[in-house]
Motif scaffolding. Structure first.
Motif, short mmCIF file in Angstrom:
data_model
loop_
_atom_site.label_atom_id
_atom_site.label_comp_id
_atom_site.label_asym_id
_atom_site.label_seq_id
_atom_site.Cartn_x
_atom_site.Cartn_y
_atom_site.Cartn_z
N LEU A 231 3.31 -11.71 -8.21
CA LEU A 231 2.99 -10.29 -8.08
C LEU A 231 2.08 -10.04 -6.88
O LEU A 231 1.06 -10.71 -6.70
N GLU A 232 2.45 -9.08 -6.07
CA GLU A 232 1.63 -8.71 -4.92
C GLU A 232 0.62 -7.65 -5.34
O GLU A 232 0.83 -6.92 -6.31
N SER A 233 -0.47 -7.57 -4.62
CA SER A 233 -1.49 -6.57 -4.91
C SER A 233 -1.01 -5.20 -4.45
O SER A 233 -0.52 -5.05 -3.33
N ILE B 248 2.94 4.64 -8.66
CA ILE B 248 2.30 3.34 -8.44
C ILE B 248 2.63 2.38 -9.58
O ILE B 248 2.80 1.17 -9.35
N MET B 249 2.76 2.90 -10.80
CA MET B 249 3.13 2.03 -11.91
C MET B 249 4.53 1.46 -11.69
O MET B 249 4.79 0.29 -11.99
N ARG B 250 5.43 2.29 -11.15
CA ARG B 250 6.79 1.81 -10.89
C ARG B 250 6.79 0.75 -9.78
O ARG B 250 7.50 -0.26 -9.88
N ILE B 251 6.01 0.99 -8.74
CA ILE B 251 5.92 0.01 -7.65
C ILE B 251 5.43 -1.33 -8.21
O ILE B 251 5.98 -2.40 -7.91
N PHE B 252 4.38 -1.26 -9.03
CA PHE B 252 3.77 -2.48 -9.54
C PHE B 252 4.70 -3.22 -10.50
O PHE B 252 4.83 -4.44 -10.43
N SER B 253 5.37 -2.48 -11.37
CA SER B 253 6.14 -3.10 -12.44
C SER B 253 7.53 -3.57 -12.04
O SER B 253 8.17 -4.33 -12.77
N THR B 254 8.02 -3.13 -10.89
CA THR B 254 9.38 -3.50 -10.49
C THR B 254 9.41 -4.52 -9.36
O THR B 254 10.44 -4.72 -8.73
N GLN B 255 8.30 -5.18 -9.13
CA GLN B 255 8.25 -6.18 -8.05
C GLN B 255 9.10 -7.40 -8.33
O GLN B 255 9.74 -7.95 -7.43
N ILE C 88 0.85 -1.19 0.00
CA ILE C 88 0.00 0.00 0.00
C ILE C 88 0.88 1.24 0.00
O ILE C 88 1.81 1.36 0.80
N ASN C 89 0.58 2.14 -0.92
CA ASN C 89 1.30 3.41 -1.01
C ASN C 89 0.37 4.54 -0.56
O ASN C 89 -0.72 4.70 -1.11
N LEU C 90 0.77 5.30 0.46
CA LEU C 90 -0.04 6.40 0.96
C LEU C 90 0.49 7.73 0.45
O LEU C 90 1.68 8.01 0.51
N GLU C 91 -0.42 8.56 -0.06
CA GLU C 91 -0.07 9.87 -0.59
C GLU C 91 -1.03 10.93 -0.06
O GLU C 91 -2.20 10.64 0.20
#
Length: 303
Positions: A117-119, A100-107, A80-83
Motif C-alpha cells: 500500500l502506498e501512502s 480519498i477512501m476509494r483511492i486508498f482502498s483500490t490500490q 497525492i490528490n489535490l482538490e
C-alpha cells in the motif's frame, strides 16, 4: 461565451486543475506541494512525478463528468490528490472523503501484500464553508481512536489535509509565511489583489501570468464561459434542492402539528363523551354540550 477580459479565482475547481497540471507549470506544482506537505522542494525535484488529470480542453461536452477528474500525483510510494472547493458544503465533504477512501482502498488487487500500500495524501483547499468545521487555517485528519486522538492508525499511509482560504484571509503574513501566502493567492478576488500578493515572488508571479493569459486566451474563453454557466446552474440546482428539502421539512412539521392537534381534539372528545355516557346523558344532550353531531357521538362511543 466570455468576450471581455475576465477574472476567475484560482480556487475555482476547473482553473485550479488546469493551472496546476499544465506541463509548463511543473516547477510551480513542486513549489506548491513542498509548501503544503513535509516534502522538500529538493526531494520533489529529484523524483519522477507522474501527474494524472484529463484536461477539459480534450472534451467536447461541458458536463462530461470525466473531464472533472481530480488531480492525482504519483511519485515513489506516494499518491497525492489535490482538490479545491470555492464553495464547501456537506456534499463537497462527502465527495472528497469518499474519493480519498476509494483511492486508498483500490490500490491492491486481490491477493496482493498489504505492505505494498502506498501512502495517500489528500490536500483540500476550501472556501465559503457551509458546514460546521474547524476554525483553524490548517487541519489534518487521520484514522484515530475517539478516546485518544493521539492514537493514530496508518498515520504514515493515510492523511486528509484541509486549508481554509476564508480563515487565511483574516491573517497578516510575511514573506516567509508561504502557506498563508499561497492560500491568499489562490483565494484572491481580483487581478489586482492576486498580482499584489504575488509581487516579488518568482513562482507566484509566474502562476499569475499563466492564469491571466490562459483564461483570457480566445481559445479558452468559450470553455471557461460555458464552465461558469455550468457552475452557476449547478449552484442554483444545489440551492434549489436545499430549499426544497427545507420546505419539505417545514411542511412536514406543519402537518405534524396539525395532525397532533386533531389527534388531541379526538382524544379529548372521546374522554368527554365517555364520561357523559357513563352518567346516562342522552345523545341529544351530549350533542348540545360538545357541539358534536349524533353520528359523531355514536362513532366515538364505539372506541
Amino acid at each position: 461565451m466570455l468576450k471581455e477580459k475576465i477574472f476567475i479565482s484560482l480556487s475555482e475547481d476547473l482553473l485550479f486543475k488546469e493551472a496546476f497540471t499544465h506541463i509548463d507549470n511543473r516547477h510551480i506544482l513542486i513549489d506548491y506541494l513542498a509548501t503544503m506537505t513535509n516534502f522538500t522542494k529538493e526531494y520533489l525535484e529529484s523524483v519522477d512525478i507522474d501527474v494524472v488529470y484529463e484536461s477539459i480542453m480534450t472534451k467536447t461536452k461541458i458536463n462530461d463528468k470525466s473531464m472533472r477528474g481530480d488531480i492525482i500525483i504519483k511519485f515513489d510510494n506516494y499518491i497525492i490528490n489535490l482538490e479545491s472547493y470555492s464553495y464547501f458544503d456537506a456534499l463537497s465533504f462527502d465527495k472528497s472523503t469518499s474519493y480519498i477512501m476509494r483511492i486508498f482502498s483500490t490500490q491492491l488487487d486481490r491477493g496482493e501484500d498489504y505492505n505494498l500500500l502506498e501512502s495517500v495524501i489528500q490536500i483540500n483547499i476550501i472556501d465559503n464553508v457551509e458546514i460546521p468545521f474547524t476554525n483553524k487555517v490548517k487541519s489534518n485528519y487521520f484514522i484515530t481512536n475517539e478516546e485518544d486522538i493521539n492514537d493514530k492508525k496508518l498515520a504514515d499511509k493515510f492523511i486528509i489535509k484541509y486549508y481554509r482560504i476564508d480563515k487565511a484571509r483574516e491573517i497578516e503574513y510575511n514573506e516567509s509565511d508561504r502557506e498563508i501566502r499561497w492560500l491568499k493567492f489562490i483565494g484572491a478576488k481580483s487581478d489586482e489583489e492576486r498580482k499584489l500578493i504575488a509581487k516579488g515572488d518568482e513562482i507566484l508571479m509566474a502562476m499569475d501570468n499563466f492564469v491571466y493569459e490562459y483564461i483570457n486566451d480566445e481559445k479558452t474563453k468559450k470553455i471557461f464561459g460555458e464552465w461558469a454557466e455550468y457552475i452557476a446552474s449547478e449552484k442554483a440546482r444545489k440551492i434549489g434542492l436545499k430549499e426544497g428539502r427545507e420546505q419539505g421539512i417545514k411542511e412536514g412539521i406543519k402537518e405534524g402539528i396539525k395532525e397532533g392537534i386533531e389527534q388531541g381534539k379526538l382524544e379529548n372528545n372521546l374522554k368527554i363523551v365517555s364520561n357523559l355516557l357513563s352518567m346516562d346523558t342522552s345523545l341529544e344532550d351530549i350533542s348540545k354540550i360538545t357541539g358534536l353531531s349524533i353520528n359523531e357521538i355514536k362513532e366515538l362511543s364505539k372506541n
